[in-house]
Design a protein around this motif. Structure first.
Motif, PDB file in Angstrom:
ATOM      1  N   GLN A 130       0.817  -1.229  -0.068  1.00  0.00           N
ATOM      2  CA  GLN A 130      -0.079   0.097  -0.060  1.00  0.00           C
ATOM      3  C   GLN A 130       0.941   1.173   0.101  1.00  0.00           C
ATOM      4  N   LEU A 131       0.430   2.029  -0.949  1.00  0.00           N
ATOM      5  CA  LEU A 131       1.292   3.568  -0.917  1.00  0.00           C
ATOM      6  C   LEU A 131       0.288   4.587  -0.259  1.00  0.00           C
ATOM      7  N   THR A 132       0.516   5.041   0.981  1.00  0.00           N
ATOM      8  CA  THR A 132      -0.529   5.885   1.400  1.00  0.00           C
ATOM      9  C   THR A 132      -0.239   7.494   1.040  1.00  0.00           C
ATOM     10  N   ASP A 133      -0.522   7.589  -0.192  1.00  0.00           N
ATOM     11  CA  ASP A 133      -0.329   9.005  -0.749  1.00  0.00           C
ATOM     12  C   ASP A 133      -1.381   9.875  -0.235  1.00  0.00           C
ATOM     13  N   ASP A 134      -2.500   9.403   0.293  1.00  0.00           N
ATOM     14  CA  ASP A 134      -3.439  10.487   0.853  1.00  0.00           C
ATOM     15  C   ASP A 134      -3.141  10.395   2.286  1.00  0.00           C
ATOM     16  N   GLU A 135      -2.433   9.646   2.924  1.00  0.00           N
ATOM     17  CA  GLU A 135      -1.971  10.020   4.313  1.00  0.00           C
ATOM     18  C   GLU A 135      -0.754  11.131   4.141  1.00  0.00           C
ATOM     19  N   LYS A 136       0.000  10.880   3.457  1.00  0.00           N
ATOM     20  CA  LYS A 136       1.158  12.082   3.340  1.00  0.00           C
ATOM     21  C   LYS A 136       0.592  13.543   2.829  1.00  0.00           C
ATOM     22  N   CYS A 137      -0.503  13.431   1.710  1.00  0.00           N
ATOM     23  CA  CYS A 137      -1.308  14.596   1.406  1.00  0.00           C
ATOM     24  C   CYS A 137      -1.912  15.355   2.919  1.00  0.00           C
ATOM     25  N   MET A 138      -2.197  14.761   3.695  1.00  0.00           N
ATOM     26  CA  MET A 138      -2.891  15.190   4.966  1.00  0.00           C
ATOM     27  C   MET A 138      -1.963  15.609   6.029  1.00  0.00           C
ATOM     28  N   TRP A 139      -0.974  14.782   6.065  1.00  0.00           N
ATOM     29  CA  TRP A 139       0.155  14.994   7.036  1.00  0.00           C
ATOM     30  C   TRP A 139       1.334  15.900   6.830  1.00  0.00           C
ATOM     31  N   LYS A 140       1.619  15.603   5.404  1.00  0.00           N
ATOM     32  CA  LYS A 140       2.711  16.650   5.085  1.00  0.00           C
ATOM     33  C   LYS A 140       2.304  17.793   4.455  1.00  0.00           C
ATOM     34  N   ASN A 141       1.203  18.229   4.199  1.00  0.00           N
ATOM     35  CA  ASN A 141       0.559  19.179   3.588  1.00  0.00           C
ATOM     36  C   ASN A 141       1.088  19.539   2.159  1.00  0.00           C
ATOM     37  N   LEU A 142       0.950  18.291   1.378  1.00  0.00           N
ATOM     38  CA  LEU A 142       1.358  18.066   0.085  1.00  0.00           C
ATOM     39  C   LEU A 142       0.046  17.950  -0.767  1.00  0.00           C
ATOM     40  N   SER A 143       0.168  18.570  -1.957  1.00  0.00           N
ATOM     41  CA  SER A 143      -1.134  18.625  -2.710  1.00  0.00           C
ATOM     42  C   SER A 143      -1.500  17.243  -3.170  1.00  0.00           C
ATOM     43  N   VAL A 144      -2.684  16.971  -3.545  1.00  0.00           N
ATOM     44  CA  VAL A 144      -3.254  15.554  -3.990  1.00  0.00           C
ATOM     45  C   VAL A 144      -2.023  15.102  -5.312  1.00  0.00           C
ATOM     46  N   GLU A 145      -1.957  16.197  -6.163  1.00  0.00           N
ATOM     47  CA  GLU A 145      -1.074  15.681  -7.158  1.00  0.00           C
ATOM     48  C   GLU A 145       0.329  15.469  -7.034  1.00  0.00           C
ATOM     49  N   GLU A 146       1.155  16.268  -6.021  1.00  0.00           N
ATOM     50  CA  GLU A 146       2.364  15.899  -5.766  1.00  0.00           C
ATOM     51  C   GLU A 146       2.292  14.492  -4.885  1.00  0.00           C
ATOM     52  N   SER A 147       1.633  14.394  -4.108  1.00  0.00           N
ATOM     53  CA  SER A 147       1.516  12.815  -3.382  1.00  0.00           C
ATOM     54  C   SER A 147       1.540  11.830  -4.478  1.00  0.00           C
ATOM     55  N   GLN A 148       0.659  11.987  -5.354  1.00  0.00           N
ATOM     56  CA  GLN A 148       0.551  11.058  -6.297  1.00  0.00           C
ATOM     57  C   GLN A 148       1.796  10.616  -7.130  1.00  0.00           C
ATOM     58  N   ARG A 149       2.502  11.956  -7.415  1.00  0.00           N
ATOM     59  CA  ARG A 149       3.661  11.962  -8.165  1.00  0.00           C
ATOM     60  C   ARG A 149       4.867  11.211  -7.297  1.00  0.00           C
ATOM     61  N   LEU A 150       4.619  11.502  -6.194  1.00  0.00           N
ATOM     62  CA  LEU A 150       5.536  10.867  -5.246  1.00  0.00           C
ATOM     63  C   LEU A 150       5.436   9.282  -5.229  1.00  0.00           C
ATOM     64  N   ALA A 151       4.254   8.915  -5.245  1.00  0.00           N
ATOM     65  CA  ALA A 151       3.843   7.557  -4.929  1.00  0.00           C
ATOM     66  C   ALA A 151       4.519   6.750  -6.306  1.00  0.00           C
ATOM     67  N   ARG A 152       4.367   7.549  -7.303  1.00  0.00           N
ATOM     68  CA  ARG A 152       4.806   6.667  -8.586  1.00  0.00           C
ATOM     69  C   ARG A 152       6.391   6.744  -8.544  1.00  0.00           C
ATOM     70  N   GLU A 153       7.050   7.535  -8.123  1.00  0.00           N
ATOM     71  CA  GLU A 153       8.394   7.477  -8.041  1.00  0.00           C
ATOM     72  C   GLU A 153       8.841   6.409  -7.065  1.00  0.00           C
ATOM     73  N   ASN A 154       8.267   6.436  -5.823  1.00  0.00           N
ATOM     74  CA  ASN A 154       8.458   5.539  -4.754  1.00  0.00           C
ATOM     75  C   ASN A 154       8.219   3.869  -5.229  1.00  0.00           C
ATOM     76  N   ALA A 155       7.118   3.846  -6.054  1.00  0.00           N
ATOM     77  CA  ALA A 155       6.579   2.519  -6.350  1.00  0.00           C
ATOM     78  C   ALA A 155       7.954   2.197  -7.522  1.00  0.00           C
ATOM     79  N   LYS A 156       8.836   2.909  -8.135  1.00  0.00           N
ATOM     80  CA  LYS A 156       9.820   2.472  -8.952  1.00  0.00           C
ATOM     81  C   LYS A 156      10.764   1.846  -8.190  1.00  0.00           C
TER      82      LYS A 156
END
Length: 395
Positions: A130-156
């Motif tokens: 599980q990549l909790t991009d929603d959690e980091k969006c809420m705790w790290k004050n990241l945008s939805v789009e940036e959280s999703q981008r980081l999820a893709r990079e981390n998935a690699k």
């Protein structure tokens, strides 16, 4: 995260002062070295003993992973029951995850994935990540789009760890939550009162409601019915979660709820933290690049960081070092070698000679630089092979 969180955290007497030890999914801090024995008591988990490690070896026919035999994974919840079920011929699956808050992973982030790969290979079982991009969006004050981008990079980086693609499902919450997964989230949410979630996680009236509603999202991958396309008709399948011990609060909640929903309690096998270069007072921080070795660091970067920042237990003069030897309890290069140097005999030799003052800090750091450079280069080559096509197939 508020300093008031986890009021029930362990308190130590050191130097005449009370030092609060705070360990939760968003904060790890202590006045000194983390007291893992105290965490076991505080969290109510169990020490992973030698008998369980030997049982893993017997059941899998493989030598115990270096993280097992050196106590990196040191605590568990019901791991013995997973082994009981496996010995009876019953299946189980693995669940682990990553909160994508940085562009690249550091070595501490790799620990659970390296160990999960070993478990998948040893037991030949399915795995959900599980990549909790929603959690980091809420705790790290990241945008939805940036959280999703980081999820893709981390998935690699996660794919580069070499999991069995025929048995592995990687998903991000923003992409996957819905259907059976969301139904289980609602079931969990209805079983956990506001007072209960505040008691477990320390939420306050200043926290937005997204944080308070998040824990069921991390809970329900523990239930096979959340993945009908993977486990159709296997609603009683057991789940084993390899994770760092700071994630334990999520699964204390999950284990309390699971029987009320007709599910097995998930089992856990939990690791200590990979310490920062500056010393063993917590874990590496993605916010301080000089506290960590990243999988994107060059060999030159690794050498520079180890030589400049890795805290040494060696003495401050050659003569004193030869007389007293190194303090291995505080020496970070020795601790890092304990994680990543596979050869037990070589590690023991280094520890003995360094502790006796016959090896010097520079020599130990040079060996560590070699080990970490080889590890990071292997990972870099594997990540380069994760094309967009590969990413699309697995994530």
């Amino acid at each position: 995260i508020r300093e008031e969180m986890e009021k029930k955290a362990a308190t130590e007497e050191r130097g005449g002062e009370d030092v609060e030890q705070v360990v939760n999914p968003w904060q790890v801090s202590a006045g000194g070295k983390i007291d893992y024995d105290k965490l076991i008591v505080q969290f109510g988990c169990q020490r992973l003993d030698q008998a369980l490690i030997e049982r893993v070896q017997r059941l899998t026919g493989r030598p115990p992973h270096v993280f097992l035999r050196r106590g990196v994974f040191f605590a568990h919840r019901d791991f013995n029951e997973i082994l009981d079920a496996y010995e009876r011929g019953e299946k189980f699956y693995l669940y682990t995850g990553r909160g994508p808050s940085s562009e690249a992973l550091h070595l501490g982030h790799l620990i659970p994935f390296m160990f999960t790969k070993y478990l998948q290979d040893a037991f030949k079982v399915p795995l959900v990540i599980q990549l909790t991009d929603d959690e980091k969006c809420m705790w790290k004050n990241l945008s939805v789009e940036e959280s999703q981008r980081l999820a893709r990079e981390n998935a690699k980086d996660i794919i580069a760890c070499g999991f069995d693609i025929t048995r592995t499902f990687i998903f991000s919450d923003f992409d996957y939550v819905g259907g059976a997964f969301y139904k289980n989230m609602v079931k969990v949410a209805k079983c956990v009162t506001y007072n209960k979630v505040v008691g477990i996680f320390g939420f306050t009236g200043e926290d937005h409601i997204g944080k308070i509603s998040f824990p069921p999202v991390q809970a329900v991958p523990s239930f096979p019915s959340s993945f009908p396309h993977l486990f159709s008709g296997e609603d009683k399948l057991r789940c084993l979660i390899p994770c760092a011990i700071d994630q334990d609060p999520y699964f204390r909640m999950t284990r309390d709820v699971a029987p009320r929903l007709g599910n097995h309690k998930p089992a856990l096998i939990e690791s200590s933290f990979f310490p920062a270069l500056q010393g063993e007072t917590g874990k590496m921080s993605a916010s301080d690049p000089n506290s960590a070795i990243y999988v994107t660091d060059s060999g030159k970067d690794i050498g520079s960081k180890i030589r400049k920042y890795a805290f040494s237990g060696g003495q401050d003069s050659k003569e004193k070092h030869m007389k007293l030897g190194a303090n291995l309890e505080v020496d970070i290069p020795i601790k890092y070698l304990g994680f990543f140097l596979e050869d037990d005999a070589e590690l023991e030799h280094i520890r003995t000679e360094y502790g006796a003052g016959r090896l010097f800090t520079g020599q130990v750091k040079d060996r560590l630089i070699q080990v970490l450079t080889e590890l990071v280069e292997r990972h870099r080559r594997a990540r380069a092979a994760v094309t967009d096509e590969v990413l699309h197939l697995q994530f």
